[in-house]
Design a protein around this motif. Structure first.
Motif, PDB file in Angstrom:
ATOM      1  N   LEU A 168       7.520   0.430 -11.661  1.00 53.74           N
ATOM      2  CA  LEU A 168       6.787   0.340 -10.398  1.00 53.74           C
ATOM      3  C   LEU A 168       6.705  -1.120  -9.965  1.00 53.74           C
ATOM      4  O   LEU A 168       6.247  -1.971 -10.724  1.00 53.74           O
ATOM      5  CB  LEU A 168       5.377   0.927 -10.556  1.00 53.74           C
ATOM      6  CG  LEU A 168       4.512   1.003  -9.292  1.00 53.74           C
ATOM      7  CD1 LEU A 168       3.544   2.169  -9.396  1.00 53.74           C
ATOM      8  CD2 LEU A 168       3.714  -0.288  -9.079  1.00 53.74           C
ATOM      9  N   HIS A 169       7.169  -1.394  -8.752  1.00 52.20           N
ATOM     10  CA  HIS A 169       7.117  -2.745  -8.201  1.00 52.20           C
ATOM     11  C   HIS A 169       5.817  -2.916  -7.419  1.00 52.20           C
ATOM     12  O   HIS A 169       5.646  -2.324  -6.349  1.00 52.20           O
ATOM     13  CB  HIS A 169       8.322  -2.993  -7.301  1.00 52.20           C
ATOM     14  CG  HIS A 169       9.617  -3.029  -8.052  1.00 52.20           C
ATOM     15  ND1 HIS A 169      10.801  -3.431  -7.468  1.00 52.20           N
ATOM     16  CD2 HIS A 169       9.927  -2.734  -9.332  1.00 52.20           C
ATOM     17  CE1 HIS A 169      11.780  -3.380  -8.357  1.00 52.20           C
ATOM     18  NE2 HIS A 169      11.269  -2.951  -9.499  1.00 52.20           N
ATOM     19  N   ASN A 170       4.908  -3.728  -7.949  1.00 55.03           N
ATOM     20  CA  ASN A 170       3.576  -3.856  -7.367  1.00 55.03           C
ATOM     21  C   ASN A 170       3.561  -4.419  -5.954  1.00 55.03           C
ATOM     22  O   ASN A 170       2.656  -4.126  -5.162  1.00 55.03           O
ATOM     23  CB  ASN A 170       2.686  -4.732  -8.256  1.00 55.03           C
ATOM     24  CG  ASN A 170       2.162  -3.968  -9.459  1.00 55.03           C
ATOM     25  OD1 ASN A 170       1.927  -2.769  -9.374  1.00 55.03           O
ATOM     26  ND2 ASN A 170       1.980  -4.660 -10.575  1.00 55.03           N
ATOM     27  N   LYS A 171       4.538  -5.247  -5.616  1.00 53.23           N
ATOM     28  CA  LYS A 171       4.544  -5.885  -4.297  1.00 53.23           C
ATOM     29  C   LYS A 171       5.241  -5.046  -3.228  1.00 53.23           C
ATOM     30  O   LYS A 171       5.231  -5.411  -2.050  1.00 53.23           O
ATOM     31  CB  LYS A 171       5.215  -7.256  -4.381  1.00 53.23           C
ATOM     32  CG  LYS A 171       4.433  -8.277  -5.210  1.00 53.23           C
ATOM     33  CD  LYS A 171       5.145  -9.625  -5.207  1.00 53.23           C
ATOM     34  CE  LYS A 171       4.373 -10.668  -6.012  1.00 53.23           C
ATOM     35  NZ  LYS A 171       5.084 -11.980  -6.029  1.00 53.23           N
ATOM     36  N   ALA A 172       5.843  -3.952  -3.635  1.00 56.54           N
ATOM     37  CA  ALA A 172       6.595  -3.122  -2.691  1.00 56.54           C
ATOM     38  C   ALA A 172       5.660  -2.369  -1.749  1.00 56.54           C
ATOM     39  O   ALA A 172       4.579  -1.928  -2.147  1.00 56.54           O
ATOM     40  CB  ALA A 172       7.474  -2.135  -3.450  1.00 56.54           C
ATOM     41  N   ARG A 173       6.080  -2.236  -0.511  1.00 59.71           N
ATOM     42  CA  ARG A 173       5.363  -1.448   0.488  1.00 59.71           C
ATOM     43  C   ARG A 173       6.397  -0.587   1.216  1.00 59.71           C
ATOM     44  O   ARG A 173       7.533  -1.005   1.412  1.00 59.71           O
ATOM     45  CB  ARG A 173       4.637  -2.344   1.504  1.00 59.71           C
ATOM     46  CG  ARG A 173       3.595  -3.261   0.889  1.00 59.71           C
ATOM     47  CD  ARG A 173       2.380  -2.485   0.378  1.00 59.71           C
ATOM     48  NE  ARG A 173       1.344  -3.367  -0.119  1.00 59.71           N
ATOM     49  CZ  ARG A 173       1.286  -3.839  -1.358  1.00 59.71           C
ATOM     50  NH1 ARG A 173       2.248  -3.526  -2.230  1.00 59.71           N
ATOM     51  NH2 ARG A 173       0.297  -4.622  -1.743  1.00 59.71           N
ATOM     52  N   ARG A 174       5.985   0.606   1.620  1.00 63.84           N
ATOM     53  CA  ARG A 174       6.915   1.510   2.270  1.00 63.84           C
ATOM     54  C   ARG A 174       6.314   2.149   3.516  1.00 63.84           C
ATOM     55  O   ARG A 174       5.135   2.482   3.545  1.00 63.84           O
ATOM     56  CB  ARG A 174       7.354   2.622   1.295  1.00 63.84           C
ATOM     57  CG  ARG A 174       8.222   2.126   0.137  1.00 63.84           C
ATOM     58  CD  ARG A 174       9.563   1.619   0.633  1.00 63.84           C
ATOM     59  NE  ARG A 174      10.438   1.162  -0.444  1.00 63.84           N
ATOM     60  CZ  ARG A 174      10.534  -0.102  -0.840  1.00 63.84           C
ATOM     61  NH1 ARG A 174       9.803  -1.043  -0.239  1.00 63.84           N
ATOM     62  NH2 ARG A 174      11.354  -0.440  -1.814  1.00 63.84           N
TER      63      ARG A 174
ATOM     64  N   TYR B  22       2.336   1.620   2.959  1.00 62.13           N
ATOM     65  CA  TYR B  22       1.830   2.205   1.714  1.00 62.13           C
ATOM     66  C   TYR B  22       2.339   1.422   0.507  1.00 62.13           C
ATOM     67  O   TYR B  22       3.531   1.110   0.418  1.00 62.13           O
ATOM     68  CB  TYR B  22       2.305   3.649   1.564  1.00 62.13           C
ATOM     69  CG  TYR B  22       1.672   4.619   2.536  1.00 62.13           C
ATOM     70  CD1 TYR B  22       0.421   5.174   2.278  1.00 62.13           C
ATOM     71  CD2 TYR B  22       2.330   4.987   3.710  1.00 62.13           C
ATOM     72  CE1 TYR B  22      -0.160   6.069   3.159  1.00 62.13           C
ATOM     73  CE2 TYR B  22       1.750   5.876   4.601  1.00 62.13           C
ATOM     74  CZ  TYR B  22       0.504   6.413   4.318  1.00 62.13           C
ATOM     75  OH  TYR B  22      -0.078   7.286   5.197  1.00 62.13           O
ATOM     76  N   ASN B  23       1.427   1.116  -0.431  1.00 62.07           N
ATOM     77  CA  ASN B  23       1.915   0.595  -1.706  1.00 62.07           C
ATOM     78  C   ASN B  23       2.294   1.779  -2.582  1.00 62.07           C
ATOM     79  O   ASN B  23       1.860   2.920  -2.354  1.00 62.07           O
ATOM     80  CB  ASN B  23       0.884  -0.338  -2.370  1.00 62.07           C
ATOM     81  CG  ASN B  23      -0.363   0.378  -2.830  1.00 62.07           C
ATOM     82  OD1 ASN B  23      -0.302   1.323  -3.617  1.00 62.07           O
ATOM     83  ND2 ASN B  23      -1.525  -0.064  -2.354  1.00 62.07           N
ATOM     84  N   LEU B  24       3.104   1.529  -3.591  1.00 63.54           N
ATOM     85  CA  LEU B  24       3.657   2.628  -4.382  1.00 63.54           C
ATOM     86  C   LEU B  24       2.606   3.377  -5.186  1.00 63.54           C
ATOM     87  O   LEU B  24       2.743   4.573  -5.441  1.00 63.54           O
ATOM     88  CB  LEU B  24       4.763   2.096  -5.297  1.00 63.54           C
ATOM     89  CG  LEU B  24       5.987   1.538  -4.567  1.00 63.54           C
ATOM     90  CD1 LEU B  24       7.074   1.152  -5.551  1.00 63.54           C
ATOM     91  CD2 LEU B  24       6.527   2.533  -3.545  1.00 63.54           C
ATOM     92  N   LYS B  25       1.542   2.696  -5.567  1.00 60.09           N
ATOM     93  CA  LYS B  25       0.477   3.384  -6.307  1.00 60.09           C
ATOM     94  C   LYS B  25      -0.208   4.432  -5.441  1.00 60.09           C
ATOM     95  O   LYS B  25      -0.592   5.502  -5.930  1.00 60.09           O
ATOM     96  CB  LYS B  25      -0.547   2.375  -6.841  1.00 60.09           C
ATOM     97  CG  LYS B  25      -0.115   1.672  -8.112  1.00 60.09           C
ATOM     98  CD  LYS B  25      -1.261   0.873  -8.720  1.00 60.09           C
ATOM     99  CE  LYS B  25      -0.836   0.231 -10.035  1.00 60.09           C
ATOM    100  NZ  LYS B  25      -1.927  -0.555 -10.652  1.00 60.09           N
ATOM    101  N   GLU B  26      -0.394   4.131  -4.167  1.00 63.41           N
ATOM    102  CA  GLU B  26      -0.988   5.111  -3.258  1.00 63.41           C
ATOM    103  C   GLU B  26      -0.123   6.367  -3.194  1.00 63.41           C
ATOM    104  O   GLU B  26      -0.632   7.496  -3.245  1.00 63.41           O
ATOM    105  CB  GLU B  26      -1.124   4.514  -1.854  1.00 63.41           C
ATOM    106  CG  GLU B  26      -2.195   3.468  -1.697  1.00 63.41           C
ATOM    107  CD  GLU B  26      -2.227   2.894  -0.296  1.00 63.41           C
ATOM    108  OE1 GLU B  26      -3.244   3.100   0.402  1.00 63.41           O
ATOM    109  OE2 GLU B  26      -1.244   2.241   0.111  1.00 63.41           O
TER     110      GLU B  26
END
Length: 222
Positions: A127-133, A165-169
Motif C-alpha cells: 500500500l502506497h500511503n501517498k497515493a490518491r485516486r 481518495y487515499n488507498l486506506k479509505e
C-alpha cells in the motif's frame, strides 16, 4: 452509434443515439507499449469519423494526462495525440477525460478489481500511503452524458467524483463489504496529481459526500 464492446461501450447502450458517435473502443491497459495496439485504435477512430461525418463525436480519454509522472508513457502520449487530432479535425466533439472506473467486469487490473481480488484471495500487497485516486461509477458516465451532453460542444471535460481518495479509505470500504481484512505492507510512497474540475462535473455530484459515494461503489460492485 457506439464503437466498442467493453465496459464503457456497454454502459452507453441506454443512451445510444443516431446523432452521436460514442467512440469507446481503445487501448484499455495504461501500461501497454505495443505501437500496433495504439495504431489500431487511431485507425479505427479515423475510419469511424469518416463514416459518420454527420454525428457529434464523444471520445473517452484519461485523467492520467494530468499526471506528471506519466507524461512520457506510451499510453498518455497516445491519448494526447488523439485528443489533438480530434480538436484539429472535427467540427463537433466532446472529450471526456475519466478517472478510475468502477464497474462490473472490465480490466482485472483496475483499482477496485485488483484490491478485491487481493483481499478475497488473502494475498499480501503493498500500500502506497501517498497515493490518491479519483474514482467514477461506470453508470455515472452515461448519466452525465444524458444530462446535457448536447450543450457541451468542442470541450474537454475532466470527469470523476471530485474527491481524492487515499488507498486506506478504499480498502476499508472493501473490507467492510467483503467482511475480510486486507493483508498489506505500507510504504511512504505514491503518486498524486491535481485536477481542475469543470463546473458541470461539480454540479453533477452536488449533495453526495465522499464516504457515501465510496460505500455505494462497494455495495454495487463488490
Amino acid at each position: 452509434m457506439i464503437i466498442g464492446t467493453g465496459l464503457i461501450a456497454n454502459s452507453l447502450k441506454n443512451i445510444d443515439s443516431e446523432v452521436m458517435l460514442y467512440f469507446a473502443s481503445g487501448v484499455s491497459n495504461s501500461l501497454e507499449t505495443r505501437s500496433s495496439e495504439f495504431e489500431r485504435e487511431f485507425s479505427l477512430l479515423k475510419k469511424s469519423i469518416a463514416e459518420n461525418k454527420d454525428k457529434k463525436l464523444v471520445y473517452f480519454s484519461t485523467l492520467s494526462i494530468h499526471d506528471q509522472s506519466k507524461q512520457n508513457s506510451h499510453y498518455v502520449l497516445h491519448k494526447k495525440e488523439i485528443e489533438n487530432y480530434i480538436k484539429n479535425n472535427l467540427e463537433s466533439y466532446l472529450i471526456l477525460r475519466i478517472g478510475n472506473i468502477v464497474g462490473n467486469g472490465g480490466n482485472p487490473n483496475t483499482l477496485f478489481n485488483f484490491l478485491r481480488n487481493q483481499i478475497t484471495a488473502d494475498h499480501e500487497f503493498t500500500l502506497h500511503n501517498k497515493a490518491r485516486r479519483l474514482l467514477i461509477d461506470i453508470d455515472d458516465i452515461s448519466r452525465f452524458l444524458a444530462s446535457d451532453c448536447s450543450l457541451l460542444n468542442n470541450q474537454t471535460i475532466n470527469f470523476a467524483y471530485p474527491y481524492y481518495y487515499n488507498l486506506k479509505e478504499i480498502i476499508n470500504a472493501l473490507e467492510n463489504k467483503i467482511e475480510k481484512a486486507a493483508k498489506y505492507n505500507e510504504i511512504d510512497e505514491g503518486d498524486f496529481y491535481k485536477v481542475d474540475f469543470d463546473e458541470k462535473t461539480e454540479d453533477f455530484f452536488t449533495g453526495i459526500n465522499p464516504q457515501e459515494y465510496l460505500q455505494v461503489l462497494a455495495q454495487k460492485y463488490i
